[in-house]
Design a protein around this motif. Sequence first.
Motif, mmCIF file in Angstrom:
data_model
loop_
_atom_site.group_PDB
_atom_site.id
_atom_site.type_symbol
_atom_site.label_atom_id
_atom_site.label_comp_id
_atom_site.label_asym_id
_atom_site.label_seq_id
_atom_site.Cartn_x
_atom_site.Cartn_y
_atom_site.Cartn_z
ATOM 1 N N UNK A 108 -47.589 -21.809 -13.289
ATOM 2 C CA UNK A 108 -46.666 -21.108 -12.402
ATOM 3 C C UNK A 108 -45.856 -20.066 -13.129
ATOM 4 N N UNK A 109 -45.534 -18.995 -12.440
ATOM 5 C CA UNK A 109 -44.682 -17.961 -13.019
ATOM 6 C C UNK A 109 -43.805 -17.356 -11.938
ATOM 7 N N UNK A 110 -42.586 -17.930 -11.772
ATOM 8 C CA UNK A 110 -41.645 -17.316 -10.835
ATOM 9 C C UNK A 110 -41.107 -16.020 -11.436
ATOM 10 N N UNK A 111 -41.251 -14.914 -10.704
ATOM 11 C CA UNK A 111 -40.740 -13.634 -11.226
ATOM 12 C C UNK A 111 -39.285 -13.497 -10.823
ATOM 13 N N UNK A 112 -38.484 -14.375 -11.418
ATOM 14 C CA UNK A 112 -37.067 -14.424 -11.119
ATOM 15 C C UNK A 112 -36.348 -14.418 -12.442
ATOM 16 N N UNK A 113 -35.089 -14.157 -12.410
ATOM 17 C CA UNK A 113 -34.334 -14.174 -13.643
ATOM 18 C C UNK A 113 -33.716 -12.832 -13.892
ATOM 19 N N UNK A 114 -32.795 -12.843 -14.824
ATOM 20 C CA UNK A 114 -32.087 -11.627 -15.200
ATOM 21 C C UNK A 114 -32.180 -11.539 -16.710
ATOM 22 N N UNK A 115 -31.418 -10.643 -17.295
ATOM 23 C CA UNK A 115 -31.427 -10.543 -18.744
ATOM 24 C C UNK A 115 -30.545 -11.634 -19.379
ATOM 25 N N UNK A 116 -29.948 -12.493 -18.558
ATOM 26 C CA UNK A 116 -29.154 -13.595 -19.073
ATOM 27 C C UNK A 116 -30.078 -14.761 -19.433
ATOM 28 N N UNK A 117 -29.540 -15.773 -20.101
ATOM 29 C CA UNK A 117 -30.331 -16.964 -20.373
ATOM 30 C C UNK A 117 -29.398 -18.168 -20.518
ATOM 31 N N UNK A 118 -30.004 -19.376 -20.495
ATOM 32 C CA UNK A 118 -29.223 -20.594 -20.702
ATOM 33 C C UNK A 118 -28.771 -21.258 -19.412
ATOM 34 N N UNK A 119 -28.397 -22.529 -19.544
ATOM 35 C CA UNK A 119 -27.950 -23.337 -18.404
ATOM 36 C C UNK A 119 -26.814 -22.662 -17.649
ATOM 37 N N UNK A 120 -25.912 -22.000 -18.367
ATOM 38 C CA UNK A 120 -24.748 -21.394 -17.710
ATOM 39 C C UNK A 120 -25.160 -20.275 -16.753
ATOM 40 N N UNK A 121 -26.371 -19.742 -16.921
ATOM 41 C CA UNK A 121 -26.840 -18.675 -16.023
ATOM 42 C C UNK A 121 -27.653 -19.234 -14.854
ATOM 43 N N UNK A 122 -27.753 -20.563 -14.755
ATOM 44 C CA UNK A 122 -28.590 -21.173 -13.713
ATOM 45 C C UNK A 122 -28.002 -20.919 -12.328
ATOM 46 N N UNK A 123 -28.875 -20.608 -11.389
ATOM 47 C CA UNK A 123 -28.464 -20.218 -10.038
ATOM 48 C C UNK A 123 -29.501 -20.736 -9.049
ATOM 49 N N UNK A 124 -29.105 -21.637 -8.135
ATOM 50 C CA UNK A 124 -30.100 -22.227 -7.227
ATOM 51 C C UNK A 124 -30.729 -21.206 -6.276
ATOM 52 N N UNK A 125 -30.105 -20.034 -6.119
ATOM 53 C CA UNK A 125 -30.662 -19.021 -5.208
ATOM 54 C C UNK A 125 -31.536 -18.009 -5.938
ATOM 55 N N UNK A 126 -31.799 -18.290 -7.227
ATOM 56 C CA UNK A 126 -32.537 -17.335 -8.060
ATOM 57 C C UNK A 126 -33.917 -17.013 -7.506
ATOM 58 N N UNK A 127 -34.493 -17.959 -6.753
ATOM 59 C CA UNK A 127 -35.907 -17.811 -6.372
ATOM 60 C C UNK A 127 -36.102 -17.199 -4.986
ATOM 61 N N UNK A 128 -34.998 -16.920 -4.296
ATOM 62 C CA UNK A 128 -35.096 -16.308 -2.973
ATOM 63 C C UNK A 128 -35.859 -14.992 -3.048
ATOM 64 N N UNK A 129 -36.937 -14.903 -2.286
ATOM 65 C CA UNK A 129 -37.733 -13.667 -2.192
ATOM 66 C C UNK A 129 -38.429 -13.288 -3.491
#
Lengths: 312, 312
Positions: A108-129
Amino acid sequence: MLGLGMIGGSLLRAIRHTGLEVVGFDPDLATAAGASAAGFPVTASDARAVRGADLVILAMPLTEVEAALRSLAPHLSAGAVLTDVGTLKTPVLDAVRRVVPMARFVGGHPLAGTEESGWSAADPLLFRDAPWALTLEPETDIDAWVAVAELACDLGAKPVPATAADQDAAVARVIGLPHLLAEALAASGLAGGPLGLSLAAGSYTTGSRVARTRPDLVATWCDGNPALVGALDEAIERLAVARARLVAGESMLELAEAGHDARIGWENRRFRPVELPADPGMLRLHGRDGGWITAVLRDDEGVRLLGMRPAE
Amino acid sequence: MLGLGMIGGSLLRAIRHTGLEVVGFDPDLATAAGASAAGFPVTASDARAVRGADLVILAMPLTEVEAALRSLAPHLSAGAVLTDVGTLKTPVLDAVRRVVPMARFVGGHPLAGTEESGWSAADPLLFRDAPWALTLEPETDIDAWVAVAELACDLGAKPVPATAADQDAAVARVIGLPHLLAEALAASGLAGGPLGLSLAAGSYTTGSRVARTRPDLVATWCDGNPALVGALDEAIERLAVARARLVAGESMLELAEAGHDARIGWENRRFRPVELPADPGMLRLHGRDGGWITAVLRDDEGVRLLGMRPAE
């Protein structure tokens, strides 16, 4: 959930929102403590997280995947589905074939994410669309594939069926290339002295945004992907032609029009709904043609998939 | 205000917010009607807008500047200050020297704007915190320079003193290069087929954002700027080295680290306040060292400028 960085942490949060029971593990103690403090069950070993799980998700950098597979292999339930979230799919597929060949694996490869990293950047809405490539090889268990696609749909994402090789070739152009161009811009754009640092604004700022990403992650998204050579060649050729025109006193208009037309054409794509059977060949073709899955329907007649595909 | 596109229109709105009387002109009837309908005084000819004005601002594409100068020249008041908002300053300076050599001209380049264009994209807050290059040549009238700098400060911008040649060299790296890389990415990133169109996401989207700009505008920001050749050469060289490493099975880590360090170093710059006399040589040096102006103070002892400059 093995690995609780930005993607793994976001998945942990997002999956719990769906009502599923989910357990996390991360070898980094501070990361594990962060997830635990946020109220998530976190185990002290990967074995404890994996044992009895119906679905195991690998969410660590590519360089750590093979060791993680070796460590979890003895604990994987017979029917468990195994998936991952890495950018390149061929190396992960190769590692799975070597280490856990009997696993019901769906890359699997979700094309989600930003230039941030780590648990503190976790966002449950990251995968929308977000597009979410899911590998479909000749040996892939179609029920496992549909189960992972269904989860991705539940998280608001758009599962895209593809072979590992096709997905890596596409990723060379739409992830590897943008990152390498951003790195080149970040470095070369500022190499002209302090006045340029003052005048850098909009186009420099967005053009170099992803150069903020951890360099070791960028390397794992690029290194060893043969398709990236051709993508780089094509971009370098365009720039070399532009350079020659500039020296000859000619205009950059042609390059600007090519870029503009490609970008605007991409934004203006139109799609139409389709219904598909759970057939690997048809799903692969659907993905290759630019389609994705929007929902999985289960009834007495079996499984059907709803999707969208380019209108033309 | 001659020209009421995104930059000229934004200036018209922003300047009226300061309480100054401002009149606009645009040869495009729909644009003029849009500004008029929004309550701004719009004249039917450039002559009417220019006659009696203390400050005349040119805000049309570079290709139209010389004709605009010829048209307005007979109507320019003796003491009027003339400025512009174009990306490249050397060609404008050359045109002014040919057409209106006696004008009190200060070339201006606000680094504001988006990939949008036209009156409908005008925004009076566009200049907040935007760098704004202001040319300071040996022949530049320092009082005219300070007046334009003061206006830029009133609009929330950061005037940067520079010669036209220095500003154009800096702009090659921080505007020309980002646009050409974005155009190359926009076109090459999507050239791999429909699957890539589906998987294009974050890094492709921001990396190609400015390819949405009108191609003819991008061309005017790049064409004829000799410094852009060197900037392109440097970027192409970085990409060619990356390509060779990839073929040799080596890592992209070095390029990624160079880009990351440049970008993060730029974000983390620190500045300290300074006070400057209205001295052309000191102001030019201030700009070349990475400084800008924050306020113009006028009292019995004359004019002083406050500014910021790199702390190291």
